[in-house]
Design a protein around this motif. Structure first.
Motif, PDB file in Angstrom:
ATOM      1  N   ASP A  81       0.572  -1.595  -0.162  1.00 53.87           N
ATOM      2  CA  ASP A  81      -0.355  -0.338  -0.161  1.00 53.87           C
ATOM      3  C   ASP A  81       1.287   0.894   0.051  1.00 53.87           C
ATOM      4  O   ASP A  81       2.207   1.298  -0.355  1.00 53.87           O
ATOM      5  CB  ASP A  81      -1.024  -0.122   1.258  1.00 53.87           C
ATOM      6  N   TYR A  82       0.269   2.537   0.451  1.00 47.54           N
ATOM      7  CA  TYR A  82       1.083   3.802   0.422  1.00 47.54           C
ATOM      8  C   TYR A  82       2.010   3.296   1.309  1.00 47.54           C
ATOM      9  O   TYR A  82       3.294   4.122   1.284  1.00 47.54           O
ATOM     10  CB  TYR A  82       0.281   4.915   0.700  1.00 47.54           C
ATOM     11  N   THR A 128      -5.824  -1.660  -7.369  1.00 45.12           N
ATOM     12  CA  THR A 128      -5.138   0.442  -6.616  1.00 45.12           C
ATOM     13  C   THR A 128      -4.033   0.447  -5.522  1.00 45.12           C
ATOM     14  O   THR A 128      -4.171  -0.287  -4.293  1.00 45.12           O
ATOM     15  CB  THR A 128      -7.016   0.605  -6.446  1.00 45.12           C
ATOM     16  N   ILE A 129      -3.629   1.487  -4.688  1.00 47.23           N
ATOM     17  CA  ILE A 129      -3.611   2.363  -3.879  1.00 47.23           C
ATOM     18  C   ILE A 129      -4.001   3.569  -3.449  1.00 47.23           C
ATOM     19  O   ILE A 129      -4.329   4.451  -4.221  1.00 47.23           O
ATOM     20  CB  ILE A 129      -2.169   2.148  -3.709  1.00 47.23           C
ATOM     21  N   VAL A 134      -3.628   1.371 -10.071  1.00 46.12           N
ATOM     22  CA  VAL A 134      -1.487   1.208 -10.375  1.00 46.12           C
ATOM     23  C   VAL A 134      -1.383   0.663 -11.275  1.00 46.12           C
ATOM     24  O   VAL A 134      -1.849  -0.305 -11.583  1.00 46.12           O
ATOM     25  CB  VAL A 134      -0.984   0.283  -8.440  1.00 46.12           C
ATOM     26  N   THR A 135      -0.190   1.082 -12.070  1.00 44.95           N
ATOM     27  CA  THR A 135       0.255   0.214 -13.216  1.00 44.95           C
ATOM     28  C   THR A 135       1.747   1.059 -12.796  1.00 44.95           C
ATOM     29  O   THR A 135       2.610   1.855 -12.755  1.00 44.95           O
ATOM     30  CB  THR A 135       0.228   1.877 -13.953  1.00 44.95           C
ATOM     31  N   ARG A 210      16.009   4.041 -10.458  1.00 42.83           N
ATOM     32  CA  ARG A 210      14.487   4.076 -11.183  1.00 42.83           C
ATOM     33  C   ARG A 210      13.446   4.301 -10.186  1.00 42.83           C
ATOM     34  O   ARG A 210      13.172   3.401  -8.852  1.00 42.83           O
ATOM     35  CB  ARG A 210      14.174   2.534 -11.948  1.00 42.83           C
ATOM     36  N   THR A 211      12.224   4.843 -10.938  1.00 38.13           N
ATOM     37  CA  THR A 211      11.020   4.530  -9.995  1.00 38.13           C
ATOM     38  C   THR A 211      10.075   5.314 -11.054  1.00 38.13           C
ATOM     39  O   THR A 211      10.275   4.714 -12.415  1.00 38.13           O
ATOM     40  CB  THR A 211      11.133   5.653  -8.338  1.00 38.13           C
ATOM     41  N   PHE A 212       8.762   5.892 -10.627  1.00 38.63           N
ATOM     42  CA  PHE A 212       7.591   5.925 -11.729  1.00 38.63           C
ATOM     43  C   PHE A 212       6.544   6.352 -10.645  1.00 38.63           C
ATOM     44  O   PHE A 212       6.924   6.758  -9.502  1.00 38.63           O
ATOM     45  CB  PHE A 212       7.186   4.757 -11.938  1.00 38.63           C
ATOM     46  N   ILE A 213       5.741   7.377 -11.529  1.00 37.61           N
ATOM     47  CA  ILE A 213       4.670   7.849 -11.282  1.00 37.61           C
ATOM     48  C   ILE A 213       3.124   7.288 -10.556  1.00 37.61           C
ATOM     49  O   ILE A 213       3.078   6.200 -11.552  1.00 37.61           O
ATOM     50  CB  ILE A 213       4.083   8.853 -12.550  1.00 37.61           C
ATOM     51  N   LEU A 214       3.174   7.177  -9.410  1.00 36.89           N
ATOM     52  CA  LEU A 214       1.790   6.101  -9.097  1.00 36.89           C
ATOM     53  C   LEU A 214       1.080   7.183  -8.816  1.00 36.89           C
ATOM     54  O   LEU A 214       0.142   6.731  -9.099  1.00 36.89           O
ATOM     55  CB  LEU A 214       2.487   6.216  -7.274  1.00 36.89           C
TER      56      LEU A 214
END
Length: 304
Positions: A81-82, A128-129, A134-135, A210-214
Motif C-alpha cells: 500500500d502507501y 489500486t493503492i 496502479v501501473t 528508477r522509480t515511477f509516477i504513482l
C-alpha cells in the motif's frame, strides 16, 4: 521548511494513458543460381536412372521455454500500500539505467508478488493503492514471468507470474540529474523539455535509481503553489531523517510557491520545478511513467 507530504488519505487522480503502437518488420530472402558454360557433347546418351532423393527431414521446432509454477500465496501475506513495502524482494540490478521503460503492468485483481520466477511470494498487489489505479513499469521478462518496479520501495523489483494483469504502453520518461539540478522530459526516447529543479538537502537526498509516477493529488497547502502534485513510487532512503510528521510520505514531484531555490538542495527529498513546468507535466504524463534519478548524464540533453 515544509516538505511535500502526500497523504495516503487523499485520493489521487489519473492522467489518461497514451497508447504506443508496436511496429513489425518483415525480412525476405533471395536465392541465386550459378551459371557454367555448357560443353557440346559428342553423342547423346541416356542418363542412368538415379535413385530418388531421400525425403528432406522436417525442421525440429525449438522447445518452448518452461514457465516455473507459482507457489500458492498464503492468505496472510501483507498487501503493498502507501506505506513502506515489505522487505525481502530483490534489488533492481539496472536501477541506474536510463533506457526508457515502455510498458507498464496494471493488476486486474489481487495478485501475489514473488522474489523470482518460481520464487517465494512475499506480498499481494492490488489494482489500486489508496483508491488509485496502479501501473508499474515492466523492467524485465524471464521464463514467462514479469518483473516490475515495486511501489512504495526504492530500487526494488517484484516478479509476477502470468495472468492477473494487463499491460499498457508508456511513451514518456523523466530523468533527473542531481549534480546539475536538471529534470528532462523525454517522449519516445527524444528529449522534449528540461527544467532547473531543487532537490533533497544533505541527509535527505533525493533517492537515486528508477522509480515511477504513482499518481497525483491536490496540493494540501499553499506552499505548493496551487498546482497538483505527482506522488512517486519512491520513499525517503532514510525515513528517520525526515521530520516526524512526514514519516510514511512518498517522494513527490511538484512546484513551490516561489522559484528562488531552484538549483539548490533544499527539499526533504522531493523534486521541485516551476509551476508552469509542473502544469505541463501534469497535462502530458500518465501514472506508470518511469522516473530515473542519476547524479549526471554522460552528456547534457539537447534541451539543456
Amino acid at each position: 521548511m515544509a516538505f511535500d507530504r502526500i497523504s495516503p488519505s487523499r485520493r489521487l487522480r489519473w492522467i489518461g494513458a497514451a497508447v504506443g503502437v508496436p511496429l513489425l518488420l518483415l525480412a525476405a530472402g533471395a536465392t541465386g543460381w550459378a551459371l557454367t558454360p555448357e560443353p557440346a557433347p559428342p553423342t547423346v546418351t541416356r542418363p542412368a536412372a538415379q535413385p530418388p532423393a531421400p525425403p528432406t527431414a522436417a525442421a525440429t521446432p525449438a522447445p518452448k521455454e518452461s514457465v516455473p509454477a507459482a507457489a500458492p500465496a498464503p492468505a496472510g501475506l501483507p498487501v503493498v500500500d502507501y506505506g513502506p513495502a515489505p522487505t525481502g524482494f530483490p534489488a533492481d540490478p539496472h536501477t541506474m539505467d536510463t533506457t526508457p521503460l515502455t510498458e507498464g503492468a496494471h493488476p486486474t485483481r489481487r495478485i501475489a508478488a514473488y522474489t523470482a520466477p518460481g520464487g517465494r511470494p512475499l506480498a499481494f498487489l492490488d489494482p489500486t493503492i489508496s483508491g488509485v489505479d496502479v501501473t508499474m513499469p515492466v523492467a524485465r521478462r524471464q521464463a514467462g514471468w514479469t518483473a516490475v518496479l515495486l511501489p512504495s520501495a526504492n530500487r526494488t523489483l517484484a516478479w509476477l507470474p502470468p495472468g492477473g494483469f494487463t499491460t499498457v504502453a508508456l511513451r514518456d520518461q523523466i530523468v533527473v540529474e542531481r549534480k546539475p539540478h536538471r529534470l528532462t522530459w523525454y517522449r519516445a526516447g527524444r528529449a522534449v523539455r528540461s527544467w532547473e529543479v531543487s532537490l533533497g538537502q544533505q541527509g535527505q537526498e533525493t533517492p537515486l535509481g528508477r522509480t515511477f509516477i504513482l499518481g497525483r493529488t491536490p496540493p494540501p497547502e499553499a506552499v505548493y503553489g496551487g498546482v497538483d502534485i505527482f506522488a512517486l513510487g519512491a520513499v525517503p532512503d532514510d525515513p528517520d531523517a525526515v521530520p516526524a510528521g512526514l514519516r510514511g510520505a512518498h517522494i513527490g514531484l511538484h512546484s513551490w510557491h516561489h522559484d528562488g531555490e531552484l538549483g539548490e538542495n533544499t527539499t526533504n527529498g522531493c523534486i521541485r520545478l516551476t509551476r508552469s513546468g509542473q502544469r505541463e507535466l501534469l497535462a502530458e504524463l500518465r501514472p506508470g511513467t518511469s522516473v530515473v534519478v542519476v547524479d549526471e548524464l554522460p552528456a547534457p540533453p539537447p534541451t539543456a
